[in-house]
Structure formats: structure tokens, C-alpha cells
Design a protein around this motif. Structure first.
Motif, short mmCIF file in Angstrom:
data_model
loop_
_atom_site.label_atom_id
_atom_site.label_comp_id
_atom_site.label_asym_id
_atom_site.label_seq_id
_atom_site.Cartn_x
_atom_site.Cartn_y
_atom_site.Cartn_z
N ARG A 1 -6.58 -9.84 33.85
CA ARG A 1 -5.84 -9.19 32.76
C ARG A 1 -5.57 -10.13 31.59
N GLU B 1 -5.45 -3.52 42.47
CA GLU B 1 -5.34 -2.69 41.27
C GLU B 1 -5.47 -1.21 41.61
N ASN C 1 1.44 -2.40 37.28
CA ASN C 1 2.16 -2.32 36.01
C ASN C 1 3.67 -2.35 36.24
#
Length: 488
Positions: free
Chosen positions: A32, A471, A477
Motif C-alpha cells: 500500500r 486483504e 482499512n
């Protein structure tokens, strides 16, 4: 200094997957574009590696690799290396500071918090996100006083926590809710979320279980992680992860005695990854296999004590029979010392001052001393001329006539020894089988066709796959929101 985002992963117990999850999250953060570093305040393991001249746990070595970083002593400021059931070596910021009994360490550990915080703040100054790994479980409230490994650190550094439950071992609802029940209110609220690890089958079948846990704890559910089979290909953190057999093929069998104080056993991983090689770990009480093609004596945290166990098990007789059949034996570090004629401990480094007879298959003698050799090592394999890389962590110096047939040359210095008939070899160099060309030569010299695969590339591929796995199944998140809330 401005506080940086940080997140601590704690578990309901040991071996719930903390180390692997931190590695996977570190690789995910790297993908990321986040500059991330791993951190474990206190680790207990004899599987250590070398980081800028000092020692840290091998798990933090793997996590650093996952993050795309060189390992650093500040990633694991306190490392406990068990020498016996009651005591351990204490490594602080990479350096040996002494040996201590467990009951004495319990009183001493509070004095280590300043070093732990110093290391954490050092990483905060360099990176944008710190992923912290706990040790054991915060539910061990009998160990809470002076704790530096779990909630004691989380409170001192004001780091939010995510709790991991392992459903594969059963009782995951009770382990998560039970942890909540025994914690004081402030620590209950420090835990912001939970996740379920090692789920097998249809995850939707546990939806009601997740709801129950969330209702009873008020923690955010962050996902159910299906069992990730490839994790077994990553270097093992704990001796409990060693399996009796790491490959099913019978083409070539390497037998390794599982000594009580076995150390740096990830030396075996590149060999176990070879499709034509079977690495068998032999438990206490079992004879070394008569079908062994190679016996490999591993590293040891307490060479003299483990040598005594080896003899009491009758494994010395199995080794003698193996050699009578003209089959080779190799010793790594402590295993190398055992193969010599004598081991002396004049300073009582491993406990008492004594001199013992070794197995006598190499004409060498070892004298243990308090000065520990801890360094990365790059050199040349003497027989093949191939470049090899690894590291050294050992106490003592080994000398004798068989050292005139060294195994490797490191920085112009000879290391290791070989018997005159070539059947017995020893070296202090750990990690040597990670060197692909050497591993291929070593195996092919024993009559085995090597895969030609890159071991290091395979580890990176598993880390990439693990990152994708996390993920897909975790709310990363939301985990980042929890971590970044610390910065506010």
C-alpha cells in the motif's frame, strides 16, 4: 516527538498466529506504500538472527523482510533465550546482558521498560506505522505486574490493541470473551477489535459466533481468516512448530534429533523445501531412523546439556551405526561442537565449570567463553568455491587438526572442520542452506537432484500470497483507522 500510528496484535494464547499475521500485514502495508516497521517488546525464542551486530528473534527478521527492511535490534529490544526449564539468557537491544532464573526475571523486567520504550521511539522516528506483536496472552494476569510484553507495553506507549483468537484449537468464543472477562476495564477498552484466525470450512457458519463475541465484548469484528496452508513454508518461530516430518518423499532422508534446547532450527527450512528431500525431526524416546541418509545435528542453546541428553537417549549409538554404514553426518554450531573430542566450559558459561567428552568424530576441541560471536557471514565454501551467506551466533572457539580441512572461508578466516574420510563435517555458519547454488551442490554431491529453486524468492512469494489473503478476508482499512487514531 509526534506520535506515529501504531497497532498491537495480541493473542488469546501462544501460537495463535501473531507472528505470521504481523508479517502478512507488514507486506500488505508495503504494497500500500506505507513505510511500516515491526516491533516486539519481548520475545522468548532460541531461534535468533543477527541484526546490525546484535541478536533478535527470527520472527522479527521475517517481519522486517516482509516490510522490505533490513532487520534492526530495536525491532525486538528484549530477547529471552531459554537455557533450561528455569532460566534464560537475557539479550537487550541485541546484546547479551546476563543469565537469569525465571523467578528473578519477573522482578527484573520492569527495569527493561525504558530500553523497550527507547527502541519503540527509535522506530517511531523512522517509520510511518509500527506493527507491534505481543507475547503469549494478556489474560495471563498473574504476570501483569511489571509486564513489558502485552498490556504493560500497550499502556506505556498508549497503543491500541487487536486481539487474535485461534479457532483451530477450539473454544475460540470462550478464549476471546474469557480474556475480556479477566481484564480490568481500562484494558478491555484498549482492545478495539478482534479477529478469528485459522478457520477451516464455510466462514458464514460462524457468523453467530462473531456476533456473540462482539456483543459480549463491544469490540469491533475485523474478520474471519481462513486457514492459510502456505504459512507452514515460512520459517518457524517456535520449537512447537517443528513437525516430525516436513516432506513425504523418501528419495533422501535427513534425520534431525529434536534436542531440548535446539536453536536456529530454521537452518532446516531450505532443505525441507526441496521436493526430493525428507527432513524428519526425531522426538525424545525414539531411535534415530536406520533409513537416514544424512544425520544433521542442529544448533543448541546449551551444548553440554544437550550432548548429555543425546547420549542418554542412546542417539550416540545410532550415530555410530550410521557412520559404520558409510553415511555422512553434519553438525551446525552446537552440533559441530558435539562432534569434537572435548567441550570445556572453564567460565561456567552454560551453568557449571566442567569439561566433557564429545562424540569424538572430529579431531577438534571447543572451549566455551563469555564472549559471543554475533555477526552476518559471507564467505566461500572451500570444496566447491561457491559463495555462501549466513550468520554466526555462538559462544566458544574450536581448534584441532581437522580444522585444517575447513568448511568455509569467511573474511579470510577458516571456519569449520571435516574428518579425513569426509564423512563428518561441522561449521558455525547458520543459514548456509539458503544459498541456492551451494544447496544444490551439497545435495547433488550426495546423489540427490536439487530443485534449482530460489529459496528466498519462494519466501517472498509466500509473503505476497499471505498479504493478498489478509486483504481479502480482514477489514484492514478499519485496522488502519484504529492505528491512525493514535496519532490524533
Amino acid at each position: 516527538m509526534a506520535r506515529k500510528p501504531a497497532l498491537m496484535l495480541q493473542g488469546t494464547g501462544s501460537n495463535v498466529g501473531k507472528s505470521v499475521l504481523v508479517a502478512g500485514l507488514a507486506r500488505a502495508m508495503k504494497h500500500r506504500g506505507i513505510k511500516v516497521a515491526p516491533f516486539k517488546p519481548q520475545n522468548m525464542s532460541n531461534n535468533a538472527g543477527v541484526a546490525n551486530g546484535g541478536e533478535i528473534g527470527r520472527a522479527q527478521m521475517l517481519q522486517a523482510r516482509a516490510a522490505g527492511l533490513a532487520p534492526d535490534i530495536h525491532m525486538n529490544p528484549v530477547l529471552l533465550k531459554p537455557e533450561s526449564e528455569l532460566g534464560a539468557q537475557i539479550i537487550v537491544q541485541g546484546r547479551f546482558v546476563g543469565t537469569m532464573r525465571a523467578k528473578d526475571y519477573g522482578k527484573h523486567k520492569t527495569t527493561l521498560m525504558p530500553k523497550v520504550m527507547e527502541s519503540f521511539e527509535t522506530l517511531e522516528n523512522q517509520y510511518d506505522l509500527i506493527l507491534v506483536e505481543g507475547a503469549g496472552s494478556p489474560a495471563e494476569i498473574n504476570l501483569r505486574a511489571g509486564d513489558i510484553a502485552n498490556m504493560g507495553f500497550a499502556e506505556a506507549a498508549d497503543v491500541p490493541v487487536v486481539l487474535i483468537g485461534d479457532i483451530d484449537r477450539g473454544g475460540v468464543i470462550a478464549s476471546l470473551v474469557g480474556t475480556y472477562a479477566v481484564l480490568p476495564a481500562a484494558e478491555q477498552t484498549r482492545i478495539k477489535g478482534f479477529l478469528i484466525n485459522k478457520f477451516r470450512g464455510d466462514v458464514s457458519l460462524f457468523a453467530d459466533g462473531v456476533t456473540e463475541i462482539a456483543t459480549r465484548t463491544e469490540w469491533a469484528p475485523l474478520g474471519i481468516l481462513p486457514f492459510f496452508q502456505k504459512a507452514q513454508l515460512l520459517p518457524a518461530e517456535d520449537i512447537l512448530d517443528l513437525k516430525n516430518e516436513t516432506n513425504r518423499t523418501e528419495n533422501f532422508t535427513i534425520v534431525v534429533p529434536k534436542l531440548p534446547r535446539i536453536a536456529n532450527f530454521d537452518d532446516l527450512d531450505p532443505l525441507a523445501a526441496e521436493p526430493n528431500v525428507s527432513v524428519k525431526i526425531i522426538e525424545l524416546g525414539q531411535p534415530l531412523s536406520q533409513n537416514a541418509d544424512l544425520i544433521l545435528l542442529p544448533g543448541s542453546k546449551s551444548t553440554i546439556a544437550d550432548l548429555a541428553v543425546l547420549k542418554s537417549e542412546g542417539w550416540d549409538l545410532d550415530i555410530a551405526a550410521h557412520l559404520r554404514h558409510g553415511k555422512p553426518i553434519m553438525g551446525l554450531c552446537g552440533g559441530y561442537q558435539m562432534l569434537g573430542k572435548q567441550i570445556s566450559d572453564p567460565h561456567g558459561v552454560e551453568g557449571s565449570t566442567e569439561t566433557v567428552d564429545g562424540l569424538g568424530y572430529l579431531d577438534v576441541e571447543t572451549v566455551l567463553d563469555p564472549l559471543k560471536t554475533t555477526r552476518p557471514a559471507k564467505g566461500t565454501h572451500c570444496e566447491s568455491g561457491l559463495t555462501v551467506e549466513g550468520y554466526e551466533i555462538h559462544l566458544g572457539q574450536t581448534t584441532g587438526s581437522d580444522c585444517q580441512r575447513p568448511f568455509v572461508e569467511i573474511d579470510g578466516q577458516s571456519d569449520g572442520a571435516q574428518s579425513e574420510d569426509g564423512l563428518v563435517t561441522g561449521t558455525y555458519m547458520h543459514g548456509i542452506f539458503s544459498s541456492d547454488e551451494f544447496r544444490s551442490y551439497f545435495l547433488e554431491n550426495l546423489g540427490i537432484t536439487a530443485s534449482g529453486n530460489s529459496y528466498n524468492q519462494s519466501i517472498d512469494q509466500v509473503l505476497d500470497d499471505l498479504s493478498e489473503h489478509l486483504e481479502a478476508h480482514l477489514d484492514i482499512n478499519q485496522m488502519l483507522e484504529i492505528a491512525y487514531a493514535r496519532e490524533a
